[in-house]
Design a protein around this motif. Structure first.
Motif, short mmCIF file in Angstrom:
data_model
loop_
_atom_site.label_atom_id
_atom_site.label_comp_id
_atom_site.label_asym_id
_atom_site.label_seq_id
_atom_site.Cartn_x
_atom_site.Cartn_y
_atom_site.Cartn_z
N GLY A 91 0.81 -1.22 0.00
CA GLY A 91 0.00 0.00 0.00
C GLY A 91 0.84 1.26 0.00
N GLY A 92 2.00 1.21 -0.64
CA GLY A 92 2.88 2.37 -0.72
C GLY A 92 3.71 2.61 0.54
N ARG A 93 3.66 1.68 1.48
CA ARG A 93 4.43 1.83 2.73
C ARG A 93 5.32 0.62 2.94
NH1 ARG A 93 0.30 2.65 7.33
NH2 ARG A 93 2.20 2.68 8.55
N PRO A 94 6.46 0.83 3.58
CA PRO A 94 7.31 -0.32 3.88
C PRO A 94 6.67 -1.18 4.97
CG PRO A 94 8.25 1.69 4.82
CD PRO A 94 7.06 2.10 4.01
N LYS A 95 6.78 -2.49 4.79
CA LYS A 95 6.22 -3.43 5.76
C LYS A 95 7.30 -4.45 6.13
CE LYS A 95 2.14 -6.31 6.50
NZ LYS A 95 0.83 -6.67 5.93
N ARG A 96 7.40 -4.75 7.42
CA ARG A 96 8.34 -5.75 7.92
C ARG A 96 7.56 -6.79 8.71
NH1 ARG A 96 13.70 -5.08 8.39
NH2 ARG A 96 13.72 -5.93 10.49
N VAL A 97 7.67 -8.04 8.28
CA VAL A 97 6.97 -9.14 8.93
C VAL A 97 8.00 -10.07 9.57
CG1 VAL A 97 5.28 -10.99 8.70
CG2 VAL A 97 5.17 -9.02 7.15
N ARG A 98 7.96 -10.17 10.89
CA ARG A 98 8.81 -11.12 11.61
C ARG A 98 8.08 -12.45 11.69
NH1 ARG A 98 11.12 -8.31 16.97
NH2 ARG A 98 12.10 -10.37 17.14
N TYR A 99 8.81 -13.54 11.41
CA TYR A 99 8.21 -14.87 11.42
C TYR A 99 8.90 -15.79 12.42
CZ TYR A 99 5.59 -14.03 7.11
OH TYR A 99 4.71 -13.55 6.19
N TRP A 100 8.09 -16.70 12.97
CA TRP A 100 8.60 -17.76 13.84
C TRP A 100 8.12 -19.09 13.31
CZ3 TRP A 100 7.79 -12.96 15.64
CH2 TRP A 100 8.73 -12.43 16.52
#
Length: 149
Positions: A91-100
């Motif tokens: 959506g035009g924004r940086p996204k950071r997804v942490r996974y386990w």
């Protein structure tokens, strides 16, 4: 006229999210059963992905990941090692997804507005079904961590 404080997030604000590569062993005739990975289908995006979602303000990322798994899949999970963080634009924004890595312990899926389908697939089938190429590397990472027999 008095001004109200701007509380909207800017386009530079990183969207913080977390999720799990949810797995279980399916019973089989052999020892231990075969490894199955959980993918969810989100009708809003018509995609197959790992259970994940945005973190609440101040929420611990691991707690948020387990909350999202419960909300999207209906399963409780025991978390394992942290896997790679995936970063991309959404959506035009940086996204950071942490996974386990997380082992499903109990639960039952009920379709909802956010997730209408859930599949338990072999690692190879999960890799093929994942919509986003960036999500596929987590299959190999999980296999390295679990060292399935």
């Amino acid at each position: 006229m008095p001004r109200t404080k701007e509380t909207k997030e800017t386009k530079d604000t990183v969207v913080r999210a977390a999720g799990c590569v949810l797995w279980r062993r399916a019973p089989s005739g052999g020892s231990g059963g075969s490894l199955k990975l959980c993918l969810v289908h989100r009708p809003k995006y018509d995609d197959w992905s790992w259970p994940k979602g945005k973190l609440e303000p101040g929420e611990d990322p691991l707690a948020g990941a387990l909350r999202e798994v419960a909300e999207e899949t209906g399963y409780t999970a025991v978390p394992g090692v942290e896997l790679s963080t995936v970063a991309y634009m959404a959506g035009g924004r940086p996204k950071r997804v942490r996974y386990w890595a997380a082992e499903a312990t109990a639960g039952r899926f009920t379709p909802n507005k956010e997730v209408d389908r859930l599949r338990w697939l072999s690692p190879a089938a999960a890799r093929d079904r994942l919509t986003q190429f960036r999500d596929r590397e987590l299959v190999d990472e999980l296999l390295t961590v679990l060292r399935p027999t």
